[in-house]
Design an enzyme around this catalytic site. Structure first.
Site, PDB file in Angstrom:
ATOM      1  N   GLU A  74     -11.353 -15.612   9.221  1.00 19.35           N
ATOM      2  CA  GLU A  74      -9.952 -16.201   8.707  1.00 19.35           C
ATOM      3  C   GLU A  74      -8.884 -15.473   9.208  1.00 19.35           C
ATOM      4  O   GLU A  74      -8.842 -14.267   9.175  1.00 19.35           O
ATOM      5  CB  GLU A  74      -9.801 -16.048   7.285  1.00 19.35           C
ATOM      6  CG  GLU A  74      -8.555 -16.372   6.563  1.00 19.35           C
ATOM      7  CD  GLU A  74      -8.521 -16.115   5.239  1.00 19.35           C
ATOM      8  OE1 GLU A  74      -9.532 -15.574   4.493  1.00 19.35           O
ATOM      9  OE2 GLU A  74      -7.471 -16.603   4.639  1.00 19.35           O
ATOM     10  N   ASP A 142      -4.838   1.029   3.586  1.00 15.03           N
ATOM     11  CA  ASP A 142      -3.539   0.849   3.616  1.00 15.03           C
ATOM     12  C   ASP A 142      -2.841   2.055   3.034  1.00 15.03           C
ATOM     13  O   ASP A 142      -3.119   2.149   2.024  1.00 15.03           O
ATOM     14  CB  ASP A 142      -3.206  -0.537   3.057  1.00 15.03           C
ATOM     15  CG  ASP A 142      -1.696  -0.751   3.119  1.00 15.03           C
ATOM     16  OD1 ASP A 142      -1.201  -1.756   2.578  1.00 15.03           O
ATOM     17  OD2 ASP A 142      -0.845   0.127   3.629  1.00 15.03           O
ATOM     18  N   ASP A 144       0.564   3.701   2.253  1.00 10.82           N
ATOM     19  CA  ASP A 144       2.271   3.217   1.951  1.00 10.82           C
ATOM     20  C   ASP A 144       2.911   4.482   1.759  1.00 10.82           C
ATOM     21  O   ASP A 144       2.639   5.189   0.771  1.00 10.82           O
ATOM     22  CB  ASP A 144       2.313   2.036   0.922  1.00 10.82           C
ATOM     23  CG  ASP A 144       3.570   1.496   1.103  1.00 10.82           C
ATOM     24  OD1 ASP A 144       4.690   2.128   1.302  1.00 10.82           O
ATOM     25  OD2 ASP A 144       3.633   0.122   0.852  1.00 10.82           O
TER      26      ASP A 144
END
Lengths: 451, 318
Positions: A74, A142, A144
């Site tokens: 995807e 991830d 941040d």
């Protein structure tokens, strides 16, 4: 040869560029626009590299290749008008390229490989029995920098600078080492997210096949924060000894960065508000206030960051006070240990931005980071869309390079991507495929003997 | 691979009483036993459910499970003990496979039951069960052990367990022990977790759980497609009744009673009367008088308690 030539020519051309008043690109006034992005997708985005990566060796001619593999992956696009297109899938590199050039998405996300082509999922969704399901997905992280806002004072929000970048470098080092040494993964890609963080893609076959439960357990393995006190996310370290993973992180990375870099960059001990926060971590309030008084008084005690840290350390480690054994570590961990986004890593179907995208707010390209040199990485001087386009134009007509990106600053990033990540990965995929194929062939030979 | 630390060899007596319930036993069972065994097991499972919802600690649960099992899963014929275990489990599978909620409950309770029964087994028995599960574990050989033993000690200390030189360690792929990895209770090296013998229960239990979960789904399919119809005159009514049966104390019949006489009442008032009645009774004694409302309430109460002397006699007595 070509390169050196190009540098010289570029310099000349740049002068020409300004004097000739080139209409299209005088000096890019902003960092990002969809016009620029169109050129970027037209000439610079590395479609074939992304295709090869995402195929994991299935794009070859080997009999074991699964031709449907790439088309079950995807992708999702965010378009100019904020329209979000999910479940995009492609049959080939060309297909991918044409769609991106046509739609010019401001962001491209990569999702999992599903059991069937995601664009055909409706044909497979049956009541109760979900045949449309993720089957492979890289292990991703991830990180941040806004998660560290309680302990960084140089920037806030979506800004990032060289004073707080070390927090990202720490995260990269700790996690990269753990992924390799503890979990045995080898094919790891670190990417700058374009604005305020970094992403990690673990691409080993074993990682791609991990269940959600396993991903969850890895995420928890990396988690030491237990809630926040007084607005500080505090690390909680109990036990007579630290787990070897935490001990290694502390000795090899955390303490060093804290003492040599962070306390200076963030002026942790010279500003009262800031050192009060540190003193709050000390469970023994009388010790904390003793130190506080000493520093507030200020006359005879040291005022340098290092001096005060040394004072604090010796007080806490003196053993005179009970229950402070882990205090120094807790302080260091709270101010340095990686803070990952737990939700991103836990589920196979979480989408993550593709490398080499351009961040619409900053115009910076999401380029790979070399974990061995992450200290030297400067997020503020990452190639931007406008810079790249200038470089393209400056390159002029003489070029006989195969790829346009070779004339630009993107060259370095793409070469790094290929040499340190893609090629070893392709080699490993090929080996894996060949060995599992020959194992299957042997197996079927045995059974077909049938005595 | 050799196991360095243990010198004992598994003996025949170490055969486990614990079953993994891999396949239904081909036994003949009487219809009554079909139902009764299931009810007994259900009592155990509901007892576990109560214990868990009351937040009992693991050591308390261990005791509870032991007790529940001994009380309910007895059999006059010792050789039939294991059969009762197997039969009751498989009957309840039929009962609890039918909806998602039932499956979840049954899975949780059976897993808890297995977990605590496993803990009560001997070391040898536990190792035999591990082998039955064909777990991809390898006991460490001497060389490997020496290389990592410092780290293993460090992990033990970090989780507050005394590191015992006799502890056997196993090497398993980290995916096998997600809970231990998540809580940093094992040493990890190149994708392998180094698990202590006492942590092995976690692995075995999670395998038990996932096997049972898959089995329940298959059982449900078989139930809906063939069994329910086939057995509609025999087993199906029993199975469906079991699913909604109440197993608590029986409150429907009146309890045994004896007549209460005047002389008993004093004592009974202090020990067995509810507070409201005790209060009324004490006022009666003190004032030798009770107003109409109070008289009605106490009177009805005493009548119900089968105390037949008229109320006015009571008043005069006191």
């Amino acid at each position: 040869m070509t390169k050196e030539g190009s540098f010289n020519e570029k310099d000349d051309m740049e002068i020409d560029l300004h004097s000739s008043g080139n209409q299209q690109l005088k000096k890019c006034s902003h960092e990002f626009s969809f016009d620029y992005l169109k050129v970027y997708y037209g000439k610079l985005f590395p479609y074939s590299d992304i295709f090869r990566w995402m195929s994991y060796g299935n794009d070859g001619k080997h009999p074991a290749c699964d031709e449907s593999y790439f088309s079950r992956r995807e992708f999702s696009f965010t378009l100019e008008n904020d329209v979000y297109l999910r479940f995009q899938s492609f049959k080939s590199a060309t297909d991918l390229e044409n769609s991106i050039k046509e739609k010019c998405p401001s962001k491209i996300d990569i999702g999992p490989v599903y059991s069937v082509d995601p664009s055909k999922r409706h044909a497979y969704v049956q009541a109760g029995n979900n045949v449309f399901t993720p089957v492979e997905r890289e292990l991703v992280f991830d990180i941040d920098i806004t998660e560290y806002d309680d302990i960084r004072y140089c920037c806030s929000g979506s800004d990032i600078c060289l004073n707080c970048w070390p927090l990202m470098a720490i995260a990269i080092k700790v996690i990269d080492t753990a992924l390799r040494d503890d979990f045995g993964f080898n094919h790891i890609l670190w990417v700058y997210s374009g604005r305020r963080g970094v992403h990690c893609w673990v691409c080993d076959g074993r990682a791609r096949r991990l269940s959600n439960e396993a991903r969850s357990s890895i995420t928890d393995y990396f988690h030491v924060y237990k809630g926040s006190e007084n607005g500080l996310k505090k690390a909680s370290l109990t036990g007579l000894a630290l787990h070897p993973f935490l001990a290694r992180a502390y000795t090899d990375v955390l303490l060093d960065y804290f003492e040599r870099t962070l306390i200076h960059n963030q002026k942790l001990f010279s500003v009262e508000d800031r050192y009060e926060k540190i003193l709050d971590i000390i469970p023994d309030k009388s010790v904390a206030s003793e130190i506080h008084e000493k520093w507030q008084g200020n006359k005879r005690s040291s005022t340098s960051e290092e001096g005060r840290w040394d004072q604090l350390k010796s007080m806490l480690q003196s053993g005179k006070h009970k229950g402070l054994r882990r205090c120094v570590e807790e302080i260091v961990f709270s101010y340095t240990f990686p803070r990952i986004d737990m939700e991103v890593s836990k589920h196979m179907n979480h989408l993550l931005k593709a490398p080499f995208c351009v961040h619409p707010k900053t115009g910076r390209v999401c380029i790979p980071i070399d974990p061995k040199h992450c200290d030297d990485f400067d997020p503020t001087s990452v190639p931007t869309l406008s810079l790249l386009l200038e470089e393209l134009n400056a390159g002029g007509v003489q070029m006989d390079v195969e790829n346009d990106w070779e004339r630009t600053s993107l060259d370095q990033s793409i070469m790094f991507f290929r040499s340190s990540f893609l090629q070893p990965l392709m080699k490993s995929c090929k080996e894996e495929m060949e060995s599992s194929y020959s194992a299957r062939v042997q197996q079927s030979n045995k059974s077909s003997l049938g005595w | 691979m050799e196991i360095l630390r243990s010198q004992k060899k598994p003996t025949a007596e170490a055969a486990s009483n614990l079953s993994l319930y891999r396949c239904a036993p081909s036994l003949e069972v009487r219809l009554d036993d079909f139902e009764l065994y299931a009810i007994d097991r259900l009592r155990v499972l509901k007892g576990i459910s109560n214990g868990l919802s009351r937040g009992k600690r693991p050591d308390e649960m261990e005791t509870l499970v032991n007790e529940l099992w001994r009380t309910n899963m007895r059999h006059p014929d010792v050789t039939q003990l294991i059969n009762k275990d197997l039969i009751s489990h498989f009957v309840l599978r039929l009962v609890y496979c039918r909806t998602d909620e039932l499956r979840k409950w049954f899975l949780s309770m059976e897993t808890a039951l297995f977990r605590y029964r496993f803990r009560l087994e001997s070391l040898e028995s536990q190792r035999m069960l591990m082998a039955e599960f064909q777990l991809p574990y390898k006991a460490l050989n001497y060389v490997e052990y020496e290389r990592v033993k410092d780290k293993l000690t460090q992990v033990s200390r970090s989780i507050g367990q005394s590191s015992n030189v006799d502890t056997i360690f196993f090497k398993v792929p980290f995916e096998e022990v997600p809970e231990l990895v998540a809580n940093r209770r094992v040493f990890l090296l190149k994708g392998n977790a180094y698990v202590a013998m006492n942590q092995v229960a976690s692995i075995v239990v999670s395998h038990f759980r996932s096997n049972l979960s898959k089995a329940l789904v298959l059982t449900n399919r078989k139930w809906t497609s063939t069994i329910r119809e086939q057995e509609k005159d025999r087993l199906t009514p029993i199975v469906e009744a079991l699913g909604s049966s109440y197993l608590g104390p029986d409150y429907s019949q009146p309890m045994e009673f004896t007549d209460i006489s005047l002389k008993d009442i004093d004592q009974l008032a202090n020990t067995s009367f509810p507070l409201c009645m005790r209060h009324l009774f004490n006022r009666l004694r003190e004032d030798h008088h009770l107003k109409h409302g109070g008289r009605m309430q106490l009177g009805l109460f005493l009548k119900e308690k089968h105390y037949f002397t008229p109320f006015h006699v009571l008043c005069w007595t006191y």
